[in-house]
Scaffold this motif. Structure first.
Motif, PDB file in Angstrom:
ATOM      1  N   UNK A  91      23.488  51.220  37.681  1.00 55.02           N
ATOM      2  CA  UNK A  91      24.908  50.885  37.785  1.00 55.02           C
ATOM      3  C   UNK A  91      25.184  49.889  38.907  1.00 55.02           C
ATOM      4  N   UNK A 121      26.390  46.343  38.317  1.00 57.74           N
ATOM      5  CA  UNK A 121      27.749  46.030  37.887  1.00 57.74           C
ATOM      6  C   UNK A 121      28.636  45.773  39.104  1.00 57.74           C
ATOM      7  N   UNK A 122      29.648  44.967  39.040  1.00 50.06           N
ATOM      8  CA  UNK A 122      30.005  44.094  37.923  1.00 50.06           C
ATOM      9  C   UNK A 122      29.119  42.857  37.875  1.00 50.06           C
ATOM     10  N   UNK A 123      28.797  42.453  36.653  1.00 50.74           N
ATOM     11  CA  UNK A 123      27.964  41.256  36.505  1.00 50.74           C
ATOM     12  C   UNK A 123      28.840  40.013  36.535  1.00 50.74           C
ATOM     13  N   UNK A 180      24.843  47.780  48.305  1.00 53.08           N
ATOM     14  CA  UNK A 180      25.502  46.971  49.340  1.00 53.08           C
ATOM     15  C   UNK A 180      24.668  46.821  50.603  1.00 53.08           C
ATOM     16  N   UNK A 211      30.617  38.548  38.681  1.00 51.64           N
ATOM     17  CA  UNK A 211      31.965  38.808  39.183  1.00 51.64           C
ATOM     18  C   UNK A 211      32.696  37.516  39.540  1.00 51.64           C
ATOM     19  N   UNK A 212      31.980  36.596  40.193  1.00 51.22           N
ATOM     20  CA  UNK A 212      32.602  35.336  40.569  1.00 51.22           C
ATOM     21  C   UNK A 212      31.962  34.190  39.803  1.00 51.22           C
ATOM     22  N   UNK A 221      30.347  50.435  51.844  1.00 48.39           N
ATOM     23  CA  UNK A 221      30.725  50.095  50.472  1.00 48.39           C
ATOM     24  C   UNK A 221      32.217  49.866  50.324  1.00 48.39           C
ATOM     25  N   UNK A 229      36.418  44.152  37.998  1.00 46.75           N
ATOM     26  CA  UNK A 229      36.231  43.417  39.255  1.00 46.75           C
ATOM     27  C   UNK A 229      37.456  42.598  39.660  1.00 46.75           C
ATOM     28  N   UNK A 239      34.354  52.026  43.875  1.00 47.87           N
ATOM     29  CA  UNK A 239      33.182  51.385  43.278  1.00 47.87           C
ATOM     30  C   UNK A 239      33.266  51.408  41.747  1.00 47.87           C
ATOM     31  N   UNK A 286      39.492  43.370  43.055  1.00 48.56           N
ATOM     32  CA  UNK A 286      39.461  42.464  44.197  1.00 48.56           C
ATOM     33  C   UNK A 286      40.858  42.153  44.727  1.00 48.56           C
ATOM     34  N   UNK A 302      35.643  48.810  40.746  1.00 47.53           N
ATOM     35  CA  UNK A 302      35.057  47.504  41.030  1.00 47.53           C
ATOM     36  C   UNK A 302      34.073  47.108  39.935  1.00 47.53           C
ATOM     37  N   UNK A 303      33.301  48.085  39.474  1.00 47.84           N
ATOM     38  CA  UNK A 303      32.280  47.779  38.469  1.00 47.84           C
ATOM     39  C   UNK A 303      32.885  47.437  37.117  1.00 47.84           C
TER      40      UNK A 303
END
Lengths: 367, 391
Positions: free
Chosen positions: A169, A172-174, A240, A176-177, B197, B355, B348, B359, B351-352
């Motif tokens: 997990x 994720x997120x893939x 992280x 993102x930017x 995190x 996103x 989290x 943010x 976020x996953x």
């Protein structure tokens, strides 16, 4: 002097170690800082620079079979210019060899032998490497084949043993930017992959009828796959924390723990890593020594081993004041130097040579 | 002649190499180091940090040293031995580093931290912030990321000094308690991940003392959890309120499940295994989280008039068990929201999956988290009813 012969498989594994040994230390943390959750596929973007730097070196070699770059530079641009261009090359090779020695000593003195003087740590391994290259590059090829199985075994073992604590997990997120962070993050990996240009120093040693193209592409792919595996492992384990860790793969190894007694595996990992580092450092050391001797047109490179090794040893100790500076240099300036000297310049040289030979053959055709 | 010299040189080389293989450079023998088994961090009333270590005592091992003088006296009051095999020693300083330095100076042998199993933070230490202490343990190359981290009610020192009921040392005993899944399980890596995190929050297992058994005055038990936000302990949850967290983390092995089926009548169940799923969603600006628990249970005692050989009855008990799980989970989640500590890393999860949306609110997560609509769903299956159907 005949420097012996290497088989393509030996060259393939040797180049693999030359890139991957320090890359698995440097790449994960630097990729994580820029790419975050996309760090696992980021090394993929380094594939073109690996392929190009190898291909440029290979094609140039085809025009000058049996010669190393420092030997064919004078043939391309005239004796004076060739020698002049050779000087920055020799300097950068010195710098890189010292850098590898320093990376080694930082890795050994940081988490392991924190009391041992850096001179002893680097000096002993330099002595081993000096002996190896004294015996000739064939030894490096053989050593590579010897160490590839423990090294790959270590990677596989780490993946298998850490499987239960991995968190897919974390990926994720893939994107993102978008795709850019992962490309930007591959900068360090790009630099390391450009080291494939070193193959030009060993191509003259292959048997004349050998076809190194496919095995070397295989070697580049192996490097990319290894980096992806190590990055994925780090990401799945430390999410992280990756960008804060100095040696994610090492910490991953010491995270292995089964039944409270099957643990502390990092010592075994260190032994295997050091053996592969000997291959890497020897390759760099050998390249420094042979390039200097070729530049001066010496018949035998062996008298240079000890003096040049001494310079490398001293440089490695004085080049950076501390670990943080080394990490900063590795993340910023070093990949740039690699890309300029081992990707951009060899590619330009290849184009120049190819263009010139095409022009001269056209000129030759009508007459 | 040349051959003789060559031989002489070779034999010299072999001898030097043989001498080096002993590895005497910086050698560390077992009798020159003190192995740290557990570490406790306390804050004293004058805000100094007190570090307590439980050490493996290699000199007094064996039956002779087993007398173990608990409490007063030995070695200036600060050094006490909890059993013959271990000794507990503490020192204070302005920071962890300072205290560790003072601690080391009390000993003739070098402390070795590589085998430390637990790090316990005292209540005061946790309230005054653990980030700086965490930095020490993460930075230091000897301590390991696997080291269990806990918070102890009262002082951390008292837990290291306590005599365990079963295990050889209290540091080991605490580790085994954690492994039994009585409470949540956190190591140094989890702590760092939580605090660095998205949510900047983490829950740590909470230790407390329970009455003695068999003349051993203190046993420790793992109850509830301490909620840490931005490095400071904000609050604690008791055993009952922690249950939801245990469900969420698949640590359900010892969760009590007395399913009430009538006035004073219970079907008592034990979870075999459970899995938790989290489904965050954002619908029309409303942030929702659905927690789904799937559990497999067995009947341990039927203290009711129900006959359990009837599948319909089992269905009914399962339904009631579901309600119990849902209540546990929703209670914990609402407590976390009330205290505004996102210890289950809901941030989290969002976020996953979202996103972009996340943010935007990342900076004000403290304002968003309490407003999330959290619901629980449970689906449990009673797998077996035991050796007898009706008794």
């Amino acid at each position: 002097m005949n420097r012996g012969t290497l088989s393509t498989v030996q060259l393939m594994v040797m180049m693999y170690f030359t890139i991957v040994t320090t890359a698995i230390l440097v790449v994960p943390a630097n990729t994580a800082a820029a790419a975050g959750t996309d760090m696992w596929f980021s090394p993929l973007w380094a594939l073109p620079s690996g392929l190009l730097s190898f291909y440029a070196a290979y094609r140039t070699h085809c025009y000058f079979p049996g010669l190393t770059p420092v030997q064919y530079f004078p043939k391309i641009m005239g004796k004076f210019m060739g020698k002049l261009v050779g000087i920055p090359y020799l300097l950068i090779l010195f710098f890189m060899c010292s850098l590898v020695a320093r990376e080694y000593s930082e890795f050994i003195t940081g988490p392991f032998l924190d009391q041992t003087p850096i001179l002893v740590v680097t000096g002993t391994v330099m002595a081993v490497c000096a002996y190896a290259i004294y015996k000739g590059p064939v030894v490096l090829g053989r050593m590579s084949l010897l160490f590839i199985f423990p090294f790959v075994g270590l990677l596989l073992l780490a993946v298998i043993l850490l499987y239960p604590v991995m968190e897919p997990r974390n990926a994720l997120p893939m994107l993102e930017f978008g795709i850019m962070p992962s490309i930007r993050a591959s900068y360090v990996a790009q630099g390391w992959l450009a080291e494939f240009a070193f193959v030009s120093n060993f191509l003259p040693m292959l048997p004349t009828n050998s076809k190194p193209l496919k095995p070397m592409v295989g070697s580049i792919l192996m490097v990319i796959i290894t980096l992806i595996v190590v990055n994925t492992l780090s990401l799945f384990l430390f999410s992280v924390l990756n960008k804060e860790l100095n040696f994610p793969f090492l910490v991953a190894l010491r995270f292995i723990s089964y039944a409270n007694f099957f643990e502390h595996l990092e010592a075994a990992g260190m032994v295997i890593w050091v053996s592969t580092l000997i291959v890497k450092l020897s390759v760099f050391y050998y390249i420094v020594v042979t390039n200097v001797s070729d530049w001066f047109g010496m018949k035998d490179y062996r008298p240079l081993i000890v003096p040049l090794g001494g310079i490398v040893l001293v440089t490695s100790i004085f080049m950076v004041p501390n670990q943080e500076t080394l990490a900063r240099v590795l993340a910023t300036a070093v990949p740039f130097l690699f890309l300029v000297f081992f990707l951009a310049v060899p590619t330009l040289v290849w184009w120049f040579v190819a263009l010139r030979s095409r022009l001269s053959s056209k000129k030759a055709a009508p007459s | 002649m040349r051959k003789a010299i060559r031989r002489l040189l070779l034999s010299f080389l072999v001898i030097t190499m043989a001498l080096c293989t002993g590895g005497c450079w910086n050698r560390k023998e077992v009798n020159t180091i003190m192995i740290v088994l557990g570490v406790g961090i306390d804050r004293l009333s004058d805000n100094r940090v007190e570090v307590t270590v439980q050490l493996y005592n290699s000199t007094t091992s064996g039956p002779g040293g087993n007398s173990g003088n608990q409490g007063e006296g030995s070695g200036g009051g600060k050094i006490q031995s909890s059993t013959g095999q271990t000794m507990v020693i503490s020192a204070s300083g302005t920071t962890t580093y300072d205290a560790v330095n003072h601690l080391q100076r009390k000993l003739s042998r070098t402390l070795f931290w590589g085998h430390s199993k637990t790090i316990i933070f005292g209540e005061q230490a946790a309230k005054k912030g653990i980030k700086m202490d965490m930095d020490f343990f993460l930075r230091f190359s000897q301590t390991r990321e696997r080291t269990r981290v806990l918070v102890g009610k009262g002082t951390a020192r008292s837990y290291l000094e306590a005599r365990p009921l079963v295990e050889a040392t209290s540091a080991l005993g605490i580790m085994v308690l954690v492994e039994q899944q009585y409470g949540i399980d956190r190591n140094l890596k989890d702590l760092a991940e939580g605090l660095l995190g998205e949510s900047h929050a983490v829950a740590l297992p909470l230790l407390h003392f329970e009455g003695g058994v068999n003349g051993r005055e203190d046993i420790k038990s793992l109850q509830g959890c301490a909620l840490i936000h931005n490095g400071f302990m904000k609050s604690t949850l008791d055993t009952e309120k922690t249950r939801g967290m245990l469900w969420a983390e698949n640590h359900s092995r010892w969760i009590k499940m007395p399913v009430s089926v009538g006035e004073g009548e219970f079907v008592n169940l034990q979870p075999l295994r459970s899995t938790a799923g989290f489904e965050p969603s954002i619908e029309k600006g409303v942030w929702k989280l659905e927690v789904e628990i799937r559990a497999e249970l067995v009947v341990l005692q039927n203290a009711s008039a129900l006959t359990l050989d009837d599948p319909h009855v089992i269905k009914r008990v399962e339904r009631d068990a579901n309600k119990l799980i849902i209540r546990d989970v929703e209670k914990t989640m609402s407590d976390l929201q009330e205290l505004n500590v996102d210890a289950l890393q809901v941030a989290q999860m969002f976020h996953r999956k979202y996103p972009k949306e996340f943010n935007k609110v990342q900076k004000q997560w403290d304002k968003v988290f309490p407003t999330i609509k959290i619901t629980a769903k449970a689906e449990c299956r009673i797998a077996r009813t035991g050796m007898y159907t009706n008794t």
